[in-house]
Every structure is written in C-alpha cells, then in structure tokens.
Write a protein that holds these residues in place. Structure first.
Motif, PDB file in Angstrom:
ATOM      1  N   VAL A 103       0.861  -1.181   0.000  1.00 56.48           N
ATOM      2  CA  VAL A 103       0.000   0.000   0.000  1.00 56.48           C
ATOM      3  C   VAL A 103       0.896   1.228   0.000  1.00 56.48           C
ATOM      4  CG1 VAL A 103      -1.592   1.350   1.385  1.00 56.48           C
ATOM      5  CG2 VAL A 103      -1.876  -1.110   1.235  1.00 56.48           C
ATOM      6  N   GLY A 104       0.635   2.168  -0.872  1.00 49.92           N
ATOM      7  CA  GLY A 104       1.545   3.313  -0.964  1.00 49.92           C
ATOM      8  C   GLY A 104       1.053   4.566  -0.303  1.00 49.92           C
ATOM      9  N   ARG A 105       0.269   4.450   0.736  1.00 43.97           N
ATOM     10  CA  ARG A 105      -0.107   5.652   1.485  1.00 43.97           C
ATOM     11  C   ARG A 105      -0.418   5.248   2.914  1.00 43.97           C
ATOM     12  NH1 ARG A 105      -5.799   5.775   2.265  1.00 43.97           N
ATOM     13  NH2 ARG A 105      -7.025   4.925   0.574  1.00 43.97           N
ATOM     14  N   MET A 106      -0.841   6.226   3.734  1.00 42.56           N
ATOM     15  CA  MET A 106      -1.146   5.870   5.105  1.00 42.56           C
ATOM     16  C   MET A 106      -2.361   4.950   5.139  1.00 42.56           C
ATOM     17  SD  MET A 106      -2.292   9.530   6.614  1.00 42.56           S
ATOM     18  CE  MET A 106      -3.778   9.385   7.575  1.00 42.56           C
ATOM     19  N   THR A 107      -2.402   4.087   6.142  1.00 45.79           N
ATOM     20  CA  THR A 107      -3.376   3.011   6.082  1.00 45.79           C
ATOM     21  C   THR A 107      -4.658   3.326   6.840  1.00 45.79           C
ATOM     22  OG1 THR A 107      -2.346   1.980   7.980  1.00 45.79           O
ATOM     23  CG2 THR A 107      -1.606   1.252   5.829  1.00 45.79           C
ATOM     24  N   ASN A 108      -4.678   4.397   7.634  1.00 43.90           N
ATOM     25  CA  ASN A 108      -5.888   4.707   8.400  1.00 43.90           C
ATOM     26  C   ASN A 108      -6.526   5.987   7.895  1.00 43.90           C
ATOM     27  OD1 ASN A 108      -3.869   3.482  10.776  1.00 43.90           O
ATOM     28  ND2 ASN A 108      -5.922   2.659  10.658  1.00 43.90           N
ATOM     29  N   ASP A 109      -7.809   6.138   8.166  1.00 43.32           N
ATOM     30  CA  ASP A 109      -8.409   7.437   7.927  1.00 43.32           C
ATOM     31  C   ASP A 109      -8.503   8.177   9.262  1.00 43.32           C
ATOM     32  OD1 ASP A 109     -10.469   6.228   9.211  1.00 43.32           O
ATOM     33  OD2 ASP A 109     -11.736   6.015   7.451  1.00 43.32           O
ATOM     34  N   SER A 110      -8.965   9.420   9.202  1.00 42.90           N
ATOM     35  CA  SER A 110      -8.897  10.219  10.422  1.00 42.90           C
ATOM     36  C   SER A 110      -9.820   9.667  11.511  1.00 42.90           C
ATOM     37  CB  SER A 110      -9.212  11.677  10.115  1.00 42.90           C
ATOM     38  OG  SER A 110     -10.344  11.773   9.301  1.00 42.90           O
ATOM     39  N   ALA A 111     -10.917   9.029  11.113  1.00 41.46           N
ATOM     40  CA  ALA A 111     -11.810   8.476  12.140  1.00 41.46           C
ATOM     41  C   ALA A 111     -11.123   7.350  12.913  1.00 41.46           C
ATOM     42  CB  ALA A 111     -13.088   7.961  11.490  1.00 41.46           C
ATOM     43  N   ASP A 112     -10.289   6.569  12.224  1.00 39.33           N
ATOM     44  CA  ASP A 112      -9.534   5.509  12.907  1.00 39.33           C
ATOM     45  C   ASP A 112      -8.627   6.099  13.970  1.00 39.33           C
ATOM     46  OD1 ASP A 112     -10.553   3.445  11.509  1.00 39.33           O
ATOM     47  OD2 ASP A 112      -8.881   3.230  10.114  1.00 39.33           O
ATOM     48  N   ILE A 113      -8.005   7.238  13.609  1.00 44.27           N
ATOM     49  CA  ILE A 113      -7.057   7.835  14.549  1.00 44.27           C
ATOM     50  C   ILE A 113      -7.796   8.384  15.751  1.00 44.27           C
ATOM     51  CG2 ILE A 113      -5.466   9.778  14.795  1.00 44.27           C
ATOM     52  CD1 ILE A 113      -4.720   9.004  11.792  1.00 44.27           C
ATOM     53  N   THR A 114      -8.953   9.010  15.503  1.00 41.09           N
ATOM     54  CA  THR A 114      -9.720   9.556  16.621  1.00 41.09           C
ATOM     55  C   THR A 114     -10.139   8.461  17.582  1.00 41.09           C
ATOM     56  OG1 THR A 114     -10.563  11.162  15.074  1.00 41.09           O
ATOM     57  CG2 THR A 114     -11.684  11.022  17.166  1.00 41.09           C
ATOM     58  N   LYS A 115     -10.478   7.315  17.045  1.00 36.47           N
ATOM     59  CA  LYS A 115     -11.030   6.269  17.914  1.00 36.47           C
ATOM     60  C   LYS A 115      -9.998   5.240  18.351  1.00 36.47           C
ATOM     61  CE  LYS A 115     -15.619   7.070  16.259  1.00 36.47           C
ATOM     62  NZ  LYS A 115     -16.711   6.701  15.385  1.00 36.47           N
ATOM     63  N   ALA A 116      -8.725   5.520  18.091  1.00 37.16           N
ATOM     64  CA  ALA A 116      -7.692   4.577  18.496  1.00 37.16           C
ATOM     65  C   ALA A 116      -7.551   4.579  20.008  1.00 37.16           C
ATOM     66  CB  ALA A 116      -6.374   4.945  17.847  1.00 37.16           C
ATOM     67  N   LYS A 117      -7.154   3.447  20.548  1.00 33.83           N
ATOM     68  CA  LYS A 117      -6.960   3.353  21.995  1.00 33.83           C
ATOM     69  C   LYS A 117      -5.535   3.745  22.378  1.00 33.83           C
ATOM     70  CE  LYS A 117     -10.622   2.587  24.090  1.00 33.83           C
ATOM     71  NZ  LYS A 117     -10.997   3.683  24.969  1.00 33.83           N
ATOM     72  N   SER A 118      -4.606   3.505  21.458  1.00 36.81           N
ATOM     73  CA  SER A 118      -3.264   3.994  21.744  1.00 36.81           C
ATOM     74  C   SER A 118      -2.647   4.490  20.443  1.00 36.81           C
ATOM     75  CB  SER A 118      -2.425   2.898  22.400  1.00 36.81           C
ATOM     76  OG  SER A 118      -1.449   2.437  21.526  1.00 36.81           O
ATOM     77  N   ILE A 119      -1.989   5.620  20.540  1.00 38.25           N
ATOM     78  CA  ILE A 119      -1.400   6.237  19.359  1.00 38.25           C
ATOM     79  C   ILE A 119       0.085   6.457  19.624  1.00 38.25           C
ATOM     80  CG2 ILE A 119      -1.487   8.217  17.785  1.00 38.25           C
ATOM     81  CD1 ILE A 119      -4.358   8.682  18.679  1.00 38.25           C
TER      82      ILE A 119
ATOM     83  N   VAL B 134      -5.790  13.548  16.945  1.00 38.70           N
ATOM     84  CA  VAL B 134      -5.092  12.943  18.083  1.00 38.70           C
ATOM     85  C   VAL B 134      -5.588  13.590  19.373  1.00 38.70           C
ATOM     86  CG1 VAL B 134      -2.855  12.436  19.075  1.00 38.70           C
ATOM     87  CG2 VAL B 134      -3.099  12.532  16.609  1.00 38.70           C
ATOM     88  N   LYS B 135      -5.780  14.904  19.318  1.00 39.22           N
ATOM     89  CA  LYS B 135      -6.270  15.597  20.522  1.00 39.22           C
ATOM     90  C   LYS B 135      -7.660  15.094  20.886  1.00 39.22           C
ATOM     91  CE  LYS B 135      -3.649  19.883  20.053  1.00 39.22           C
ATOM     92  NZ  LYS B 135      -3.726  21.291  19.663  1.00 39.22           N
ATOM     93  N   GLU B 136      -8.486  14.866  19.883  1.00 38.98           N
ATOM     94  CA  GLU B 136      -9.830  14.371  20.181  1.00 38.98           C
ATOM     95  C   GLU B 136      -9.763  12.959  20.754  1.00 38.98           C
ATOM     96  OE1 GLU B 136     -12.659  14.990  17.107  1.00 38.98           O
ATOM     97  OE2 GLU B 136     -14.309  14.287  18.349  1.00 38.98           O
ATOM     98  N   ALA B 137      -8.805  12.178  20.241  1.00 39.57           N
ATOM     99  CA  ALA B 137      -8.632  10.828  20.782  1.00 39.57           C
ATOM    100  C   ALA B 137      -8.286  10.908  22.271  1.00 39.57           C
ATOM    101  CB  ALA B 137      -7.546  10.091  20.013  1.00 39.57           C
ATOM    102  N   ILE B 138      -7.433  11.869  22.620  1.00 35.09           N
ATOM    103  CA  ILE B 138      -7.038  12.020  24.022  1.00 35.09           C
ATOM    104  C   ILE B 138      -8.230  12.481  24.852  1.00 35.09           C
ATOM    105  CG2 ILE B 138      -5.606  13.357  25.608  1.00 35.09           C
ATOM    106  CD1 ILE B 138      -3.545  13.595  23.366  1.00 35.09           C
ATOM    107  N   ARG B 139      -8.944  13.484  24.312  1.00 37.21           N
ATOM    108  CA  ARG B 139      -9.948  14.163  25.113  1.00 37.21           C
ATOM    109  C   ARG B 139     -11.231  13.346  25.224  1.00 37.21           C
ATOM    110  NH1 ARG B 139     -10.736  17.689  21.755  1.00 37.21           N
ATOM    111  NH2 ARG B 139     -12.850  17.247  21.153  1.00 37.21           N
ATOM    112  N   VAL B 140     -11.733  12.899  24.075  1.00 38.13           N
ATOM    113  CA  VAL B 140     -13.046  12.253  24.067  1.00 38.13           C
ATOM    114  C   VAL B 140     -12.930  10.766  24.322  1.00 38.13           C
ATOM    115  CG1 VAL B 140     -15.128  11.891  22.723  1.00 38.13           C
ATOM    116  CG2 VAL B 140     -13.854  14.003  22.462  1.00 38.13           C
ATOM    117  N   TYR B 141     -11.983  10.139  23.678  1.00 36.77           N
ATOM    118  CA  TYR B 141     -11.926   8.679  23.756  1.00 36.77           C
ATOM    119  C   TYR B 141     -10.855   8.181  24.717  1.00 36.77           C
ATOM    120  CZ  TYR B 141     -15.033   9.234  19.834  1.00 36.77           C
ATOM    121  OH  TYR B 141     -16.087   9.606  19.052  1.00 36.77           O
ATOM    122  N   LYS B 142     -10.220   9.128  25.414  1.00 38.47           N
ATOM    123  CA  LYS B 142      -9.261   8.789  26.481  1.00 38.47           C
ATOM    124  C   LYS B 142      -8.185   7.818  26.000  1.00 38.47           C
ATOM    125  CE  LYS B 142     -11.840  10.970  29.578  1.00 38.47           C
ATOM    126  NZ  LYS B 142     -12.401  11.896  28.592  1.00 38.47           N
TER     127      LYS B 142
END
Lengths: 179, 898
Positions: B385-401, B419-427
């Motif tokens: 795959v020649g690009r990043m593998t996640n979309d932004s929703a994946d990053i927001t909802k990730a448990k660890s980044i 990433v900030k939303e992942a920290i703030r909303v999804y802890k």
C-alpha cells in the motif's frame, strides 16, 4: 337625421370640433415649451437629482464605508472600498467611493439605506456630457457636489473614546470629554 | 463530557423515548435536549451552542417548555430523559426568547454599519427574527478595543459572552488561550492573563464568534460579506487537505473562512471524528501570497545576461525550440525535470507525461523525494500500500497512538486535532517520541523525550522490548514463524540498556510504551519528519511496520501506520508517477504490463527500462554534464538543499534552465527562461491529501498578470514538442484521461479503506532484511561540537511558499532566529533576541537567539523555511541507499554569544 349629417358634411363640422383647441390657442397664444438653456423650470421641493456625499460641520466625511448603499442599489451604480482610518485603527471609512451615474435610476434607495445620512440627493440635473466616462464619479467629485449643494452641514456628534468603534450613536451616559 | 452520549466507541448508549411537540422521538441516553430537538429537524435559536463542544448555556435563547415546569427551561444544558414532554413553539416562548435578545442588545453597540460581522451576525438575525425594534434601557459598555494581538482584534463592546471562542479553544483545540475576565464592570473575553494574545492563531475562535467581537486584523474593515465571492477550495499548505472558503473581491483575496463557523452549529459529535471543519493559522491567515506584489506576471527570457520580459508565444517557442535542439544533439536523457508537490494531480500527471512521452526521459522527480517517498517505498514494499493506512476516524477512535518524530501540532495542525480528540473524548493513550518537548507531548500520557536523531533507535528499542516482554501476537508469529525467528535473531544484538543510554529514555519507560502500544485493541502509528527525513528513514519505517506485525496489529481494523506530509499534494505526486521509479498509479516503471498500457495510451514508446534519475542523481548528472537541460516546476533546489549538495554549480553548468514558478526564487534567478505560473487559487484541479482523499481545488479568481496555470504551460510545451496527445482544453480533459488510466482514483474525498497484506513481504527475503535493520547504528562523531542543530517546520510556515504571505511573516518573521532551550540561554548569559554565533566545519553564521520551551538543553532548532542567514549550509547531505531521499536536517554545531 339625414339632413343633419349632410349639414355637418358641408360645413366640415368634425374638423372644426377637432381643431377647436388649436384654434383657441391660435388666438390666445401662450408658450409652454421652455427655452431651456435660457429659461429654467422651478423644481418641485421633492426633486431627486444628482447624488452627493456629505460632510459634517467640521469638514470630515460622514461616510463610514458600511456598503449598505451598494447593497441597496438596484442597478449596481455604487462601489465602495472601505478601510481603516489612517492613524485611527478602530474607525472605518470609505477610502474609495465610485458612482457610475450612467446607470443610476435616481430611485433614492441608497439615500434611504444610509445609516449616517452621508448621501443626499441634490437639485442638480445638468449632467449631460460628451464622454460617458465622465459620469463615473469618484469620492472627491461626489463630495464636491455635496459641498456646493448642502452649504448647511450637520453637526458632528462628539466621539466618546478614541479607541471605541462607535459612529453616530447618541448616548445619555457619556464620559466627560477628553477621556 | 456530561451531556454527550457515552464516548466510548465500543459501547452503544441506551435508547430513550420522549415527546417533542406531540411527536414521540427516540434518542440516545445522556444527550442534551437541544441535540434531540435539532435531530428532529426543528431549529431552536441558540447563540452559545456549537455541537463540537459541550453546551455552555449562557445566551438564554434555546428555551422550551417542559410539562410540569412553570418557567421555560434551557434545552441545551437540560439532559434528555425518558418520558419528557416538550413544547418548542408558542407565543410565550417567542416572548421569552425576544426578552433574551433584548437583554443582549441592551448592552450591544448599534455599530452594525462599521462592524465586520454585519450581514453575518447571529445577534442581528435574532433581533430581526424576533422583531426587536425598541430597547428600553440601553447602556453602552464603552470598552476600548484590544488591538494588541498580531492577528485578532477583540472588541468587547460587541461581545455577548456566549463563550464559544473560549470553549472551542479549550475543548476542541486544547490550547486554552482565552478566558473570561471581569474588567470594567463587564465580563470580557481576554487572552490568558490579560496579556496580548499569543497562541497558535488557528482562528477557530474567529470562526465561531456569532457577533463581531473577534475580528481578523488582515481584513478588518475591508469588506462586507455581500461584496465577496466565496469559493470552496482545498488548502495548499500541508497534506491535511482542509477545505476552505477563499473570499475574493475582484482580483484580491480579502479573507479565508472555514467550513467551521457559528452557522454550522448543528451536528452530531460523532461526525467530528472526520474533522471539525476548522483551519490552522497558515490556511486562515496565510493567503496574502496569492495576490502578492512579488508574483511573476510576465515570461522572462535571458538576453545578454539579463532576464527580459517576453510575450508568451515567443517564450513557449523558445522553450520548445531549445528543448528539441538539446534532445536532438544529446538525446532525451540530457533533459530532466523536477516538480513541486503543491501542483494539482492533473499537472503532476501532465508533467510526467511531458517528460516521458513528449521528451522521452525518465529523469524526473517531485518534492515528495524530500521524505514522503521513504514512507511510500517502505509501505509499498512491506504492505503493498503506498499511502497511510488509516483514515482520520480511525485515529480519533484509536486506543493507543504512537506519534514518533512528528511535531504534528506544528506541521499538520488540523490532523493533530484528531489525536487531541482521541485524548480528550476517547481517552486514548498517546506515546509521543520526539527530540523536542512538543505541544502534543504536553498533552500525551506517555511523552518520551529522546536525544536528537535517535527516534529511529527508539523504535527499534520498542520492537526489542515487545519481543523481550513477550507482548507478541502468537497467531501472527505462528503463521510467520520463520520471519519471527529472523526478527528475534536480528534484535538479539540490540540491548535495551544501550538503547536507553543512547536515546536518554529509561528502560522502564521503553517497556511501558511498548506494553501500552501492544496491549491496546486499536493502535495507530503516526510518523513524521523525525523518521522519514532523518538518516535511515526507510529502515525506520520498516521497523515501525515490524512493531505492527509482531504485535498483531497489521490488518486489524482501526490499526495501522500513517505519515503526515509537508506539502499539499505529496501523495498525489507519488500516485501520479512523478518519480523515476513509479508510473502513474504507483506501478513500478519497469513493469512490462504497465509500460505497454501507458505507451499505448500515450501512443509513444516509454523511455528505456532501468534509466531514470531521482532528485540527487539529477543534480549529480547536471554537475558532470550528462544533463544539459533542467525544467523546474515550482521547485527551488537551490533554496532548499544545503550548499554541500552543490546545487549552484549544477545549475550553472546547464545549457538550459527553465523555471516555472509564481515567484522569483533563488533558482529562478539563475534560469535562462522563467515562466510565470499561477497559484492554487487561480486554477482548477484536484489534490490528494495524505490520507488519500482526492479533493477539488477551484479557481477563485483570474490569473494575476499574464501568469498561466501550470497545466496550460505544460500542455503547450508538450504539444509544441510534437506530442499529439497533449492538447487539452481544460483540466477536466486531463482528469478524464487519468480516470481512464487509473479507474477509481477520483474518490471525491471518500477514499476506500486500504487493505494491507504483508504475507509476501514476511515470507520472501525478510530474513536478510531484518538482520541488517537492527544492527547498531554508527553515531557520527560530533567533533567536540556541543549543540545538535535540527532544522524543521514552524507552525506558522510551510515550505518556502509561506514566506511570501505577509500575514504569516508578521507572526513569524523571515529573519530566522535560533531556538534554544531556556537552560542553555541562561547558562550562556543570553536574553531573547541576543546575537549568537553558530559555527561548524562548514562555516559560521551570526543570528539572534530566542528561548523556546520545547527545545531540549543541548540542542537548538532553526526553521527550515528561512535562508537568512543560510543555516541550511551547515548540513551535510546523506542520501538513502534504497530510496534516494536526501537527509540534511541535522548537524552538530557550536554556539557562542556574539
């Protein structure tokens, strides 16, 4: 009936009726056409002629460059370019102001729209030009029309604080002058 | 998150029923009543509400009647509960809302005609809607305007204390630069501590301000909303691909606004996982380069050593004639071309077609070579795959980044909000590995400050630690037992203690980071310039992929590896084949099948297999005389690469240097022919963001002067050179051609999820590769130099383009300053703005220093956007053996007080 019609025919009665007004004026001649450049009409009080930009009594322009006249104009005569007053960063004015009088309908909507009464309609109408481009008036020209048509100027209200962006609002609880 | 639905993406909130205006409505438990009402399509006025943050409840407009209560209730702060009976309309509610508007208006100045928000003001709309005509007890605040900030003016007379600016700054952007303060008898919004506002200047507070209390200094008093033409286009600065509205008046850009505004206040917070529609400082305030006075407006041809203006027809004729002459005399391989990744996809495609089909050379490259190709090559090689593998929703909802080597809040501020939303909303737990104390590190649960240049080593340490702690996924390692054995053997030589001492992070912390990453159900990696632009970038991306597969994250939904790009269309440049190794669609340029397809489509044979030079090879061939003509489209290697890359002698040796650029760059000054190109705002096309969204750019105004869109120039030269298939009437024609060749590429901003497959990589030749990857790194001797100098991006700038935007220069001026740590400055007796002398074996420079809290002691930072003084010349260039990426961002220097 037949006799009456015959009488009207031989006396050219219809023509006489038709020409009655002409004949009457022929006898009692009084000219209606004005010999325009030599004679001028008295304008009605509500005459809406050439537009002008006005000033306050201290010579400052009234216009704050709010662009409402441009928005109100039905035939897109007006173009306003607004900016900050140099040296007074909280005050707005029209740095450029154009009216394309070839398109103007003299409807007066811009005058009505103006929140600071900066626009006026004058009694000037003698604006025939040889070159249409001369009817694209800039701010200086419009101010000059205002200067000659409105010799009595409105008094400028006191501004309250040099850093407050109010314009012509009257306050009851003004701070003392000079603060 | 009191009033919002449960924010754990794994848990579905319970459903409740309530009655609104006689109709039964089903809603999620815990949601604000206002959200429930607006989800039924009813719009209740509310001035302090915005769906991106929690209800604040200050405006008193969203009143509804609840059965059983005497007085109206504020629906935004009321929680929807089962069995509520709500009435949203009625004369009593209208009168109550009207009272609220009157209350706001009684202390609001009636200065609409001079206010910038006039015509785009919620208070105005509300006063009109509720027929407020007289005010009984109006009183003015008479607060002087706060004009101290560089970007925003605060006129607190107009403020209605809705708190939207404060809430969005605190809750969404997590910058927290604004606060309420009681001053002069009124509650006012001021910058923290009533100091002049100095923040990231993203301007989202300006966007959500429903009145004219916050105004933009760069367009203050210059417009009324109805005078402006609004065009939606894609930002040209970084790879985030933010949508923005460029608002123009004739041929002048007045302001840039974001889709985020007080007007789009209704929405579901789950939508914000894809982005909240805001912009950053560059997008919002860096628009002045478009109509800058410095733009080139006429083609220039060098006559008697001077660049003289020349008409287009004559210039194109000269270009075509001289290119054809060089091709006839030396063959097509004496011509090379470089293009910037700020051009649209159509232009990038056309450029490589011009090079390959019309000229017949494979010497072409784009600015993706400066780093992004490291990621693309590694991901292509390992994952297909020649690009990043996640979309932004994946990053927001990730448990660890795991954010490694990326000062993401500075380089890609809007992407960092995910990433900030992942920290703030999804802890989520965020591990930030960087040599600077970045803004994200301050928010992250696991900040790891490493020594400059050891980000890659840290990654290897993580792989080692994962294996040592047995955090591996036995399913995957069982399936690829051989590969796992190879990896285990490869990392055996690496000791965690050595990694700990080299990186300056303790072994315990490395182990903790490894376990946080490995144990989370959804783990995402984001790597940036600290990985892809530093020596060994390609290997380090592969090491990150090792970390993914060995912990079983590869191919699992919500997990993946991602990168961020500096220029807007680096991904598009790779996809469009503007590099010697790829044809359009990221197919290798020596694949026979693809060669047949493209030579048939272009009805011309392609350049021979195996020939083709990338950026650094092209410059080398220019120097040794193999390349006689170079065509630079928006590229400025002289301004970007250090002196040791010997770009100047290379360019001077050329028989023909054509530079096509909107501005007179350093390289253009050496050119024989300069072609004026348009910026993104004057042309149509598409851009591919880093996550694969293909988004349109639209023409916002006529080209400045006689400049032309790049595709028009390229097409003219191509057809002049006799390539029959290069006649296009619009960029849509080129689009149609790309659509035929790359079906499905135009995804209208909705990219397909990529599926990764590493089986081939892990079973073929992985053993040999892994063995080489984990050998101990040779640390370059620093020759007694005390400071490690890093060059990188600033938040306020992007590449060299932004140095043409006067607004951004006002915030961060082009007189580059050396960023040093407070401790070092104190030790050396320096104050902000003091002059320092920097020297290394490559030269000496004198410049002013400033304290930067994010810089670690023993290191210093210089923004790579500026060349005065030319700090870049201290760098040595190291070229990656596999990908040909030049590394020139770090050096060891000495600093002393001047």
């Amino acid at each position: 009936m037949k006799f009456k019609a015959w009488l009207k025919t031989i006396t050219f009665y219809e023509i006489l009726v038709g020409m009655a007004a002409t004949m009457r004026h022929l006898l009692r001649y009084k000219p209606i056409t004005l010999q325009y450049p030599h004679e001028k009409r008295t304008l009605p009080d509500s005459y809406r002629g050439m537009l002008a930009l006005l000033r306050y009594d201290d010579g400052t322009e009234k216009c704050v460059g709010c662009d409402l006249c441009e928005a109100a104009c039905p035939s897109r005569v007006i173009r306003v370019v607004s900016s900050e007053v140099p040296g007074e960063p909280t005050k707005r004015y029209a740095s450029e102001y154009y009216m394309d009088m070839t398109r103007c309908l003299f409807c007066g909507m811009c005058v009505e729209a103006c929140p600071v009464d900066a626009l006026g309609m004058t009694r000037e109408y003698e604006w025939a030009v040889y070159d249409k481009r001369n009817l694209l008036l800039n701010k200086q020209q419009l101010l000059a029309i205002g200067d000659r048509s409105y010799p009595v100027r409105e008094k400028r209200l006191e501004f309250q604080h040099p850093n407050v962006a109010f314009f012509n609002v009257a306050f009851k609880n003004l701070p003392a002058k000079g603060t | 998150m009191g009033l919002k639905p449960a924010t754990n993406p794994d848990v579905e909130a319970a459903s409740i029923d309530l009655t609104i205006d006689g109709k039964t409505v089903t809603a999620k438990d815990g949601v604000s009543l206002y959200d429930v009402i607006s989800s039924t399509g009813k719009i209740i006025p509310a001035m302090c509400y915005h769906y991106t943050f929690d209800p604040f409840g200050s405006c008193g407009m969203c009143l509804v009647m609840q059965e059983g209560k005497k007085a109206p209730v504020r629906s935004c702060t009321a929680k929807a509960t089962a069995g509520m009976i709500i009435r949203t309309e009625g004369d009593d509610l209208f009168q109550a809302r009207k009272k609220a508007v009157e209350k706001h208006l009684s202390v609001h100045p009636l200065d609409c005609p001079v206010c910038d928000a006039d015509g785009h003001c919620e208070l105005q709309d509300m006063a009109f809607q509720h027929q407020v005509t007289t005010l009984a007890n109006a009183k003015q605040k008479l607060i002087p305007e706060d004009t101290r900030s560089l970007v925003l003016d605060f006129n607190m007379n107009r403020c209605i204390a809705c708190g939207e600016c404060i809430n969005i700054c605190k809750d969404v952007l997590m910058i927290d630069a604004l606060q309420f303060m009681k001053k002069g008898g009124f509650t006012q919004v001021v910058a923290k501590g009533d100091a002049p506002l100095a923040c990231e200047f993203c301007g989202d507070c300006l966007a959500v301000c429903p009145v004219g209390a916050i105004t933009n200094k760069f367009s203050k008093y210059l417009y009324k909303p109805w005078q402006l033409k609004k065009t939606t286009t894609t930002c040209n600065y970084c790879g985030d691909g933010c949508q923005m509205h460029v608002e123009t008046k004739d041929n002048e850009v007045v302001r840039v606004t974001s889709p985020l505004s007080w007007k789009n206040k209704w929405g579901d917070r789950s939508e914000t996982a894809k982005g909240h529609g805001g912009l950053c400082v560059r997008g919002r305030f860096g628009f002045q380069f478009i109509d800058s006075k410095a733009r080139l407006t006429q083609p220039l041809i060098r006559k008697d050593r001077k660049l003289t203006e020349s008409p287009w027809i004559e210039t194109v004729e000269t270009v075509v004639g001289r290119l054809a002459d060089i091709k006839a005399r030396y063959g097509p391989n004496a011509i090379a071309g470089l293009i910037t990744a700020r051009c649209s996809n159509e232009e990038l495609y056309l450029f490589q077609k011009l090079m390959r089909a019309a000229i017949g050379t494979n010497h072409l490259d784009s600015s993706a070579r400066y780093g992004h190709l490291n990621f693309v090559h590694a991901a292509q090689h390992a994952l297909g795959v020649g690009r990043m593998t996640n979309d932004s929703a994946d990053i927001t909802k990730a448990k660890s980044i795991l954010v490694v080597g990326s000062n993401i809040t500075e380089t890609n501020p809007v992407f960092s909000l995910r990433v900030k939303e992942a920290i703030r909303v999804y802890k989520s737990q965020v591990i930030v590995v960087d040599s600077a104390n970045t803004n994200l590190a301050k928010l992250a649960s696991h900040p790891m400050l490493v020594k400059p240049g050891t980000e890659g080593l840290f990654v290897k340490g993580l792989v080692k630690s994962v294996i040592e702690q047995d955090l591996i996924d036995t399913d995957v390692t069982g399936r690829h037992a051989q590969a796992f054995a190879a990896l285990k053997q490869a990392v055996a030589g690496l000791s965690l203690d050595a990694v700990a001492s080299a990186t300056g992070v303790s072994k315990v912390q490395i182990n903790e980071a490894a376990s946080v990453f490995a144990e989370a159900p959804r783990s995402v990696i984001i790597c940036g310039e600290g990985i892809v632009r530093r020596p060994g970038g390609y290997q380090h991306v592969l090491a990150l992929i090792d970390l993914l597969w060995v912990t079983g994250k590869l191919g699992r939904p919500g997990c993946g590896i991602n990168t961020v790009t500096e220029e807007a269309n680096e991904q598009g440049a790779v996809d469009m084949g503007t590099s010697p190794e790829f044809l359009p669609g990221q197919v290798p340029s020596d694949s026979d099948e693809a060669r047949t397809k493209f030579s048939k489509a272009w009805s011309t044979p392609l350049p021979n297999k195996g020939v083709g030079a990338g950026l650094m090879d092209i410059l080398k061939k220019c120097r040794n005389g193999e390349i006689k003509a170079l065509y630079l489209v928006g590229e400025n290697p002289l301004g970007t690469l250090p002196a040791s890359a010997e770009v100047k002698p290379a360019l001077e040796k050329l028989e023909l240097l054509i530079v096509q650029d909107p501005f007179m760059t350093e390289s253009a000054q050496l050119a024989h022919i300069v072609l004026p190109a348009c910026t993104f705002a004057e042309k149509d096309g598409t851009m591919t963001s880093q996550d694969g969204k293909v988004q349109r750019i639209r023409q916002t105004m006529d080209p400045i002067g006689e400049s032309l869109p790049d595709w028009q120039i390229l097409a003219a030269i191509g057809s002049g050179l006799g390539c029959a298939s290069m006649e296009y009437e619009s960029s849509q024609d080129i689009q149609r051609e790309i659509m035929k060749l790359l079906p499905g590429y135009y995804n209208l901003g909705q990219p397909k999820k990529v599926t990764v497959n590493a089986d081939g990589y892990l079973s073929n030749g992985y053993q040999a590769e892994a063995a080489g990857r984990y050998c101990a790194e040779q640390k370059a001797a620093d020759g007694g130099k005390r400071f490690s100098l890093t060059m990188g991006q600033l938040l306020y700038h992007s590449g060299k383009l932004s140095t043409q935007a006067s607004g951004l220069l006002l915030i961060a001026s082009s007189a580059g300053q050396l960023h040093m740590s407070l401790q070092d400055m104190e030790r050396m007796g320096l104050k902000d703005g003091d002059r320092v002398r920097v020297w290394s074996a490559k030269g000496t420079a004198e410049l002013s220093a400033r304290a930067d809290l994010s810089v670690l002691p023993g290191s210093c930072f210089y923004p790579e956007h500026f060349n005065s003084p030319p700090i870049k010349d201290f760098m040595t260039v190291e070229v990656d053996a596999v990908t040909g990426v030049p590394y020139f961002k770090q050096a060891a220097v000495s600093v002393e007080k001047a």
